[in-house]
Design an enzyme around this catalytic site. Sequence first.
Site, PDB file in Angstrom:
ATOM      1  CG  HIS A  42      33.233  97.322  19.575  1.00 27.48           C
ATOM      2  ND1 HIS A  42      33.033  96.295  20.467  1.00 27.48           N
ATOM      3  CD2 HIS A  42      32.751  98.437  20.175  1.00 27.48           C
ATOM      4  CE1 HIS A  42      32.436  96.764  21.551  1.00 27.48           C
ATOM      5  NE2 HIS A  42      32.266  98.065  21.404  1.00 27.48           N
ATOM      6  CE  LYS A  65      33.667  96.291  27.067  1.00 31.14           C
ATOM      7  NZ  LYS A  65      33.819  96.898  25.740  1.00 31.14           N
ATOM      8  CG  ASN A  66      32.400  91.831  33.593  1.00 30.76           C
ATOM      9  OD1 ASN A  66      33.386  91.500  34.235  1.00 30.76           O
ATOM     10  ND2 ASN A  66      31.383  92.465  34.143  1.00 30.76           N
ATOM     11  CD  GLN A  67      29.216  90.348  27.743  1.00 31.64           C
ATOM     12  OE1 GLN A  67      29.164  89.231  27.244  1.00 31.64           O
ATOM     13  NE2 GLN A  67      28.138  90.957  28.212  1.00 31.64           N
ATOM     14  CG  ASN A  68      35.179  94.270  23.507  1.00 34.54           C
ATOM     15  OD1 ASN A  68      34.475  95.263  23.628  1.00 34.54           O
ATOM     16  ND2 ASN A  68      36.066  94.135  22.533  1.00 34.54           N
ATOM     17  CB  THR A  69      31.472  91.696  20.308  1.00 34.01           C
ATOM     18  OG1 THR A  69      30.711  90.955  21.266  1.00 34.01           O
ATOM     19  CG2 THR A  69      31.349  91.041  18.946  1.00 34.01           C
ATOM     20  CG  HIS A 155      26.633 101.716  21.847  1.00 34.47           C
ATOM     21  ND1 HIS A 155      27.275 101.163  22.932  1.00 34.47           N
ATOM     22  CD2 HIS A 155      25.389 101.164  21.824  1.00 34.47           C
ATOM     23  CE1 HIS A 155      26.445 100.320  23.535  1.00 34.47           C
ATOM     24  NE2 HIS A 155      25.303 100.304  22.880  1.00 34.47           N
TER      25      HIS A 155
END
Length: 160
Positions: A42, A65-69, A155
């Site tokens: 992140h 991975k489907n998505q990440n910020t 997290h």
Amino acid sequence: MVPKLFTSQICLLLLLGLMGVEGSLHAKPGQFTWAQWFEIQHINMTSGQCTNAMQVINNYQRRCKNQNTFLLTTFADVVHVCGNPSMPCPSNTSLNNCHHSGVQVPLIHCNLTTPSRRISNCRYTQTTANKYYIVACNNSDPVRDPPQYPVVPVHLDRII
């Protein structure tokens, strides 16, 4: 009785298998602490483009991975957020170790558009925004995390 018991055992094994798969999707690679893995996922956007930046994460997880910020801020700034008042985590209200950023930060959200079994072929689109975030924090690993941070982010719970 035997077929019913056998069917129940199969269902239980399938359920446990699915839970194991789901759990492994959120697992960190063993060589990292939770704080180190948070920073990789992140903070450390190694490239300005999601497709390239996500390859680093995907290589560790051996999947796309489907998505990440990515938060476009420093690890130290996110550690500072850990000092904000505790609140229940939106993703799991039984946990009370979340903290609201209090200020908006620039971020890049990566979304998988072309999945592939071959990690290098996965493609992502990206969206930029300025948003607040909520992060979960825990005590640091005294041996492997930086000693100047007794409490560290572990997290990214929510983007608002």
